[in-house]
Design a protein around this motif. Structure first.
Motif, PDB file in Angstrom:
ATOM      1  N   LEU A 123      11.329   3.094   4.804  1.00 20.12           N
ATOM      2  CA  LEU A 123      10.310   2.045   4.714  1.00 20.12           C
ATOM      3  C   LEU A 123       9.305   2.435   3.644  1.00 20.12           C
ATOM      4  O   LEU A 123       8.676   3.486   3.729  1.00 20.12           O
ATOM      5  CB  LEU A 123       9.609   1.865   6.066  1.00 20.12           C
ATOM      6  CG  LEU A 123       8.405   0.923   6.099  1.00 20.12           C
ATOM      7  CD1 LEU A 123       8.746  -0.472   5.595  1.00 20.12           C
ATOM      8  CD2 LEU A 123       7.810   0.880   7.508  1.00 20.12           C
ATOM      9  N   LEU A 124       9.162   1.588   2.643  1.00 20.94           N
ATOM     10  CA  LEU A 124       8.227   1.784   1.535  1.00 20.94           C
ATOM     11  C   LEU A 124       7.061   0.830   1.729  1.00 20.94           C
ATOM     12  O   LEU A 124       7.278  -0.379   1.875  1.00 20.94           O
ATOM     13  CB  LEU A 124       8.927   1.508   0.206  1.00 20.94           C
ATOM     14  CG  LEU A 124      10.253   2.242  -0.016  1.00 20.94           C
ATOM     15  CD1 LEU A 124      10.974   1.687  -1.228  1.00 20.94           C
ATOM     16  CD2 LEU A 124      10.008   3.731  -0.146  1.00 20.94           C
ATOM     17  N   VAL A 125       5.832   1.356   1.708  1.00 21.64           N
ATOM     18  CA  VAL A 125       4.663   0.534   2.015  1.00 21.64           C
ATOM     19  C   VAL A 125       3.606   0.692   0.931  1.00 21.64           C
ATOM     20  O   VAL A 125       3.111   1.801   0.701  1.00 21.64           O
ATOM     21  CB  VAL A 125       4.041   0.920   3.376  1.00 21.64           C
ATOM     22  CG1 VAL A 125       2.899  -0.025   3.725  1.00 21.64           C
ATOM     23  CG2 VAL A 125       5.093   0.951   4.471  1.00 21.64           C
ATOM     24  N   ASP A 126       3.256  -0.407   0.274  1.00 21.64           N
ATOM     25  CA  ASP A 126       2.165  -0.414  -0.699  1.00 21.64           C
ATOM     26  C   ASP A 126       1.733  -1.854  -0.929  1.00 21.64           C
ATOM     27  O   ASP A 126       2.583  -2.743  -0.996  1.00 21.64           O
ATOM     28  CB  ASP A 126       2.609   0.227  -2.020  1.00 21.64           C
ATOM     29  CG  ASP A 126       1.442   0.725  -2.835  1.00 21.64           C
ATOM     30  OD1 ASP A 126       0.550  -0.091  -3.183  1.00 21.64           O
ATOM     31  OD2 ASP A 126       1.394   1.932  -3.124  1.00 21.64           O
TER      32      ASP A 126
ATOM     33  N   LEU B  85       5.279  -0.940  -5.412  1.00 20.00           N
ATOM     34  CA  LEU B  85       6.298  -1.123  -4.384  1.00 20.00           C
ATOM     35  C   LEU B  85       7.676  -1.305  -5.023  1.00 20.00           C
ATOM     36  O   LEU B  85       8.656  -0.693  -4.597  1.00 20.00           O
ATOM     37  CB  LEU B  85       5.938  -2.316  -3.497  1.00 20.00           C
ATOM     38  CG  LEU B  85       6.703  -2.491  -2.211  1.00 20.00           C
ATOM     39  CD1 LEU B  85       6.583  -1.256  -1.323  1.00 20.00           C
ATOM     40  CD2 LEU B  85       6.179  -3.722  -1.465  1.00 20.00           C
ATOM     41  N   GLU B  86       7.740  -2.106  -6.067  1.00 25.36           N
ATOM     42  CA  GLU B  86       9.004  -2.310  -6.787  1.00 25.36           C
ATOM     43  C   GLU B  86       9.468  -1.017  -7.459  1.00 25.36           C
ATOM     44  O   GLU B  86      10.668  -0.717  -7.482  1.00 25.36           O
ATOM     45  CB  GLU B  86       8.856  -3.427  -7.815  1.00 25.36           C
ATOM     46  CG  GLU B  86       8.721  -4.798  -7.176  1.00 25.36           C
ATOM     47  CD  GLU B  86       8.386  -5.899  -8.176  1.00 25.36           C
ATOM     48  OE1 GLU B  86       8.368  -5.636  -9.406  1.00 25.36           O
ATOM     49  OE2 GLU B  86       8.128  -7.029  -7.726  1.00 25.36           O
TER      50      GLU B  86
ATOM     51  N   ALA C 121       4.081  -4.881   2.428  1.00 23.70           N
ATOM     52  CA  ALA C 121       2.968  -4.976   1.488  1.00 23.70           C
ATOM     53  C   ALA C 121       1.607  -4.861   2.173  1.00 23.70           C
ATOM     54  O   ALA C 121       0.577  -5.036   1.524  1.00 23.70           O
ATOM     55  CB  ALA C 121       3.057  -6.292   0.717  1.00 23.70           C
ATOM     56  N   SER C 122       1.604  -4.558   3.463  1.00 26.50           N
ATOM     57  CA  SER C 122       0.342  -4.386   4.189  1.00 26.50           C
ATOM     58  C   SER C 122       0.570  -3.448   5.363  1.00 26.50           C
ATOM     59  O   SER C 122       1.707  -3.221   5.778  1.00 26.50           O
ATOM     60  CB  SER C 122      -0.177  -5.734   4.703  1.00 26.50           C
ATOM     61  OG  SER C 122       0.641  -6.191   5.776  1.00 26.50           O
ATOM     62  N   GLY C 123      -0.529  -2.947   5.896  1.00 25.66           N
ATOM     63  CA  GLY C 123      -0.424  -2.067   7.049  1.00 25.66           C
ATOM     64  C   GLY C 123       0.149  -2.766   8.265  1.00 25.66           C
ATOM     65  O   GLY C 123       1.006  -2.214   8.965  1.00 25.66           O
ATOM     66  N   ALA C 124      -0.310  -3.980   8.514  1.00 23.58           N
ATOM     67  CA  ALA C 124       0.187  -4.731   9.669  1.00 23.58           C
ATOM     68  C   ALA C 124       1.680  -5.016   9.533  1.00 23.58           C
ATOM     69  O   ALA C 124       2.440  -4.861  10.495  1.00 23.58           O
ATOM     70  CB  ALA C 124      -0.601  -6.036   9.829  1.00 23.58           C
ATOM     71  N   GLN C 125       2.097  -5.400   8.341  1.00 27.81           N
ATOM     72  CA  GLN C 125       3.526  -5.650   8.102  1.00 27.81           C
ATOM     73  C   GLN C 125       4.321  -4.360   8.261  1.00 27.81           C
ATOM     74  O   GLN C 125       5.418  -4.359   8.825  1.00 27.81           O
ATOM     75  CB  GLN C 125       3.736  -6.244   6.711  1.00 27.81           C
ATOM     76  CG  GLN C 125       5.177  -6.616   6.433  1.00 27.81           C
ATOM     77  CD  GLN C 125       5.382  -7.150   5.023  1.00 27.81           C
ATOM     78  OE1 GLN C 125       4.583  -6.912   4.124  1.00 27.81           O
ATOM     79  NE2 GLN C 125       6.481  -7.864   4.837  1.00 27.81           N
TER      80      GLN C 125
ATOM     81  N   LEU D  97       4.160   5.847   2.340  1.00 30.06           N
ATOM     82  CA  LEU D  97       3.014   5.018   2.704  1.00 30.06           C
ATOM     83  C   LEU D  97       1.828   5.231   1.774  1.00 30.06           C
ATOM     84  O   LEU D  97       1.422   6.368   1.527  1.00 30.06           O
ATOM     85  CB  LEU D  97       2.633   5.398   4.143  1.00 30.06           C
ATOM     86  CG  LEU D  97       1.517   4.709   4.875  1.00 30.06           C
ATOM     87  CD1 LEU D  97       1.775   3.216   5.005  1.00 30.06           C
ATOM     88  CD2 LEU D  97       1.367   5.336   6.264  1.00 30.06           C
ATOM     89  N   ASP D  98       1.260   4.138   1.292  1.00 24.25           N
ATOM     90  CA  ASP D  98       0.013   4.178   0.528  1.00 24.25           C
ATOM     91  C   ASP D  98      -1.146   4.309   1.506  1.00 24.25           C
ATOM     92  O   ASP D  98      -1.055   3.860   2.656  1.00 24.25           O
ATOM     93  CB  ASP D  98      -0.124   2.896  -0.297  1.00 24.25           C
ATOM     94  CG  ASP D  98      -1.339   2.908  -1.202  1.00 24.25           C
ATOM     95  OD1 ASP D  98      -1.797   3.997  -1.598  1.00 24.25           O
ATOM     96  OD2 ASP D  98      -1.831   1.815  -1.539  1.00 24.25           O
ATOM     97  N   VAL D  99      -2.235   4.909   1.068  1.00 24.47           N
ATOM     98  CA  VAL D  99      -3.413   5.030   1.930  1.00 24.47           C
ATOM     99  C   VAL D  99      -4.311   3.816   1.791  1.00 24.47           C
ATOM    100  O   VAL D  99      -4.708   3.197   2.786  1.00 24.47           O
ATOM    101  CB  VAL D  99      -4.214   6.321   1.605  1.00 24.47           C
ATOM    102  CG1 VAL D  99      -5.519   6.354   2.386  1.00 24.47           C
ATOM    103  CG2 VAL D  99      -3.380   7.554   1.924  1.00 24.47           C
ATOM    104  N   MET D 100      -4.645   3.450   0.562  1.00 29.28           N
ATOM    105  CA  MET D 100      -5.626   2.392   0.326  1.00 29.28           C
ATOM    106  C   MET D 100      -4.988   1.006   0.386  1.00 29.28           C
ATOM    107  O   MET D 100      -4.393   0.535  -0.580  1.00 29.28           O
ATOM    108  CB  MET D 100      -6.306   2.583  -1.030  1.00 29.28           C
ATOM    109  CG  MET D 100      -7.155   3.825  -1.096  1.00 29.28           C
ATOM    110  SD  MET D 100      -8.125   3.959  -2.614  1.00 29.28           S
ATOM    111  CE  MET D 100      -6.881   3.866  -3.884  1.00 29.28           C
TER     112      MET D 100
END
Length: 121
Positions: free
Chosen positions: A7-10, A16-17, A35-39, A54-57
């Motif tokens: 799972l790639l999250v940003d 992300l791409e 593309a979001s924390g909730a997603q 996972l991205d932080v910001m």
């Protein structure tokens, strides 16, 4: 190469791409994105990936909060990939439950090698 689910999250679509492309070139075919924390939490619960990058910001629900929520239920490996590179930021990432913390700019081969090492466990 492998059927490991990643799972790639940003929230930055370009990054992300780029992450998707990096792992695809490394032979990973079972790639999920958020593309979001909730997603990210929804995809994680539905798909149970073997690794989260996972991205932080991110707005609303940041990566630290996502990692903490994941840690309440799972030991899935989590690698933060973020622009936040101060010592306090790194420590916050590890306190949230990260297995690794990589700051941008980063080496693509090193990211893939760290991901492979974590998924071997």
């Amino acid at each position: 190469m492998t059927n490991h689910k990643i799972l790639l999250v940003d929230d930055d679509q370009n990054l992300l791409e780029m992450l998707f492309s990096i792992f695809k070139r490394a032979g990973y075919t079972n790639l999920l994105t958020a593309a979001s924390g909730a997603q990210a939490l929804r995809v994680w619960r539905d798909e149970q990936p073997n690794l989260i990058v996972l991205d932080v910001m991110m707005p609303h629900l940041n990566g630290l909060e996502v990692c903490e929520a994941v840690r309440q239920e799972s030991n899935v490996p989590v690698i933060f990939v973020t622009a936040l590179g101060q010592e306090g930021d790194t420590l916050a990432g590890f306190r949230a439950g990260a297995d690794d913390y990589i700051t941008k700019p980063f080496s693509f081969p090193v990211l893939v090698a760290k991901a492979q090492a974590l998924m071997r466990r």
